[in-house]
Motif scaffolding. Structure first.
Motif, PDB file in Angstrom:
ATOM      1  N   ILE A   1       0.898  -1.330   0.075  1.00  0.00           N
ATOM      2  CA  ILE A   1      -0.063   0.020   0.072  1.00  0.00           C
ATOM      3  C   ILE A   1       1.023   1.326   0.038  1.00  0.00           C
ATOM      4  N   GLU A   2       0.382   2.350  -0.609  1.00  0.00           N
ATOM      5  CA  GLU A   2       1.090   3.494  -0.730  1.00  0.00           C
ATOM      6  C   GLU A   2       0.131   4.663  -0.033  1.00  0.00           C
ATOM      7  N   ILE A   3       0.771   5.182   0.836  1.00  0.00           N
ATOM      8  CA  ILE A   3       0.059   6.222   1.604  1.00  0.00           C
ATOM      9  C   ILE A   3       1.142   7.308   1.836  1.00  0.00           C
ATOM     10  N   HIS A   4       0.750   8.487   1.306  1.00  0.00           N
ATOM     11  CA  HIS A   4       1.737   9.681   1.322  1.00  0.00           C
ATOM     12  C   HIS A   4       0.982  10.944   2.098  1.00  0.00           C
TER      13      HIS A   4
ATOM     14  N   ASP B   1       2.228  11.521   7.832  1.00  0.00           N
ATOM     15  CA  ASP B   1       1.705  11.619   9.227  1.00  0.00           C
ATOM     16  C   ASP B   1       1.900  10.391   9.704  1.00  0.00           C
ATOM     17  N   GLU B   2       1.314   9.905  10.747  1.00  0.00           N
ATOM     18  CA  GLU B   2       1.321   8.388  11.531  1.00  0.00           C
ATOM     19  C   GLU B   2       0.716   7.675  10.517  1.00  0.00           C
ATOM     20  N   CYS B   3      -0.354   7.997   9.642  1.00  0.00           N
ATOM     21  CA  CYS B   3      -0.982   6.819   8.773  1.00  0.00           C
ATOM     22  C   CYS B   3       0.176   6.332   7.753  1.00  0.00           C
ATOM     23  N   GLU B   4       1.057   7.484   7.174  1.00  0.00           N
ATOM     24  CA  GLU B   4       2.134   7.017   6.364  1.00  0.00           C
ATOM     25  C   GLU B   4       3.218   5.924   7.112  1.00  0.00           C
TER      26      GLU B   4
END
Length: 559
Positions: A316-319, A322-325
């Motif tokens: 998964i790619e999250i940019h 923050d903490e989610c990344e």
């Protein structure tokens, strides 16, 4: 998918509910405080505004009336007016009427200067007689407002309002009279008569009556009411009173609450609309923020569910910076670690399983050799040398195939049929009631690959546990078919079969992988699991009328 959507919905609505309640509470508390703080200020401001308007209108009216009083004083000093009281001619003489006519003409000139405000001007002598050519105002001195004025022995001032009838000339007229004492300008306080100015109240009161919601009462310093729209409305609202200037004029007025209520309602509407707009803007902004928070969480949940369903390649790619990344990075590393450990575990189990199957293969080959050598012994006792030669040749061919320890070795259906036919040929030399195999191979499957010698244990099981012990004519039937990529194989005989108790025992041992005396059947299941990702293990059923049916299938789409 549905569970993921419900999870997202629960998180979304929980956060949205908490934030929305907090925002609504803060907005309502702040708005309520501002409203209850501002409402008195607005009301006072409105009252002050109305008061200023009342004072301005009243001041304009008072200025006009005071200007009239000064104007009247100037008229009394006019020579024409003064001379009317100094003629010595008889009252009915020509000279007397000529003088009166001259005076009336002069008064008309004064009237024209205030044509929009002064209705008429006339003079009354010291005996109360109106000096006029036409008897227009002779009854005036007998009317109540004038009598009231004279009774108070006032020198000058305004009379109350009254309706004066002009005897058909212009009809009835609502008017105010200003009475001013006429003094001899050559004497000291010598009264000659009175000057009366009749005011046109319609023009005078136009400004005061421009606002229908304005109720006031205007009183002279002497207490005479010159304008009154307040009577009849005193009980509705508080009555305010102010003095105008330094001359003693007084105004009483009432500010209509309906006007205030209209403004307050408008203010309430504006406050409500403002609160609504603020909530709408904040809710829109909050939804955008929540979506930025929920979307990464949703991506994380989707990735976790994919891994839970067996995926080992999820990334998964999250940019969001923050903490989610950070959580996404940890998740990706965790999936890579799981994949690595899983591959290691599978490889270890595969090696262990292959070693176990090879051990079973070593058990299988002596078992078969033992059976075949028994058959050769039987032929030697019969001195059937040719048959011994044939059997030995067939046996050698079988050994060439069986002694290969590669459990994943493949062959074609056609070659497998040849192996099994050779094996059956060996058995038929030893046992009289072993029948030929009836093959049913679906067209097109002859060159299809299957595990080498996979049918041997099943045929051996049918012959030695079903057909040989039977004392009747038996058959052996093998079917190989393909449907939608699934290859199904069945071995059927009509031997003695087995009881339900024996059948259940065999099934349980195959499921629990307890080898014991069913090495061949266990070998088939193990090889199927080792070679194919999708396979259906052995199914053993009793055949109606006696015998058994053994079936297995595997998925291998190559056609």
């Amino acid at each position: 998918m549905h569970e993921r959507y419900r999870t997202r919905t629960r998180i979304f609505w929980k956060i949205l509910g908490i934030v929305l309640i907090s925002i609504i509470f803060c907005v309502l508390v702040t708005s309520g405080f501002m409203y209850f703080y501002m409402k008195p200020l607005v009301e006072n401001s409105l009252i002050e505004k109305r008061r200023d308007m009342v004072l301005n209108l009243s001041e304009q009216e008072v200025n006009t009336l005071e200007e009239i009083s000064l104007y009247a004083m100037n008229i009394t000093f006019d020579d024409t007016v003064q001379n009317i009281f100094k003629i010595e001619e008889p009252e009915n003489s020509y000279m007397f009427f000529a003088q009166i006519q001259t005076m009336e003409k002069k008064l008309k000139e004064y009237q024209m200067l205030y044509g929009g405000l002064i209705q008429d001007i006339f003079v009354v002598d010291g005996q109360g007689k109106v000096l006029e050519m036409v008897n227009t105002y002779r009854d005036l001195v007998g009317e109540e407002p004038y009598k009231e004025f004279m009774k108070n022995e006032r020198i000058s001032g305004f009379t109350p309002r009254y309706i004066f009838d002009y005897h058909g000339i212009i009809g009835e007229k609502n008017t105010i009279a200003y009475v001013n004492e006429i003094y001899d300008k050559n004497g000291i306080k010598v009264g000659l008569g009175k000057l009366v100015i009749l005011l046109d109240t319609e023009n005078m009161d136009a400004a005061l009556m421009s606002d229908e919601e304005l109720y006031l009462r205007l009183t002279t310093p002497e207490g005479v009411t010159v304008f009154d729209s307040l009577t009849g409305h005193e009980a509705m609202d508080p009555i305010y009173m102010d003095r105008i200037g330094e001359t003693g004029w007084k105004v009483e007025y009432r500010i209509d609450n309906r006007a205030l209520e209209t403004v307050i309602r408008r203010m309430n509407s504006m406050v409500a609309v403002t609160i609504g707009l603020i909530l709408l803007v904040m809710l829109s902004f909050m939804l955008l923020v929540l979506m930025r928070i929920i979307s990464p969480l949703d991506t994380l949940i989707r990735g976790m569910q994919s891994v839970a369903q067996g995926s080992r390649t999820e990334h998964i790619e999250i940019h969001s910076q923050d903490e989610c990344e950070e959580a996404a990075d940890v998740f990706n590393k965790m999936v890579e670690s799981i994949e690595k450990h899983t591959e290691q575990l599978v490889d270890s189990e595969k090696k262990q399983y292959e070693a176990q199957l090879k051990m079973l293969s070593y058990q299988l080959n002596p078992h078969f050799i033992y059976n075949t050598l028994n058959a050769i012994i039987c032929l030697a006792r019969k001195c059937s040398y040719e048959e011994i030669i044939d059997l030995t040749k067939a046996f050698i061919k079988l050994l060439q195939s069986l002694l290969r320890t590669d459990l994943q070795a493949m062959t074609t259906v056609e070659m497998e049929k040849e192996y099994i036919d050779n094996y059956l040929h060996v058995l038929q030399m030893c046992y009289r009631n072993v029948p030929d195999i009836v093959w049913q191979i679906q067209s097109g499957l002859e060159k299809r690959e299957i595990p080498r010698m996979i049918l041997y244990p099943l045929v051996e099981n049918s012959v030695f546990h079903g057909i040989v012990p039977s004392d009747k004519t038996c058959f052996l039937h093998i079917a190989i078919k393909e449907k939608e990529g699934w290859i199904s194989v069945s071995v059927e005989d009509n031997g003695i079969g087995c009881t339900q108790e024996e059948l259940m025992e065999i099934r349980n041992r195959l499921e629990s992988e307890k080898v014991e005396n069913h090495i061949g059947l266990f070998n088939v299941n193990g090889r199927l699991r080792l070679i194919y990702k999708n396979s259906r293990p052995l199914i053993i059923n009793s055949r109606e009328g006696g015998g058994t049916i053994i079936q297995f299938s595997f998925y291998d789409r190559k056609i």
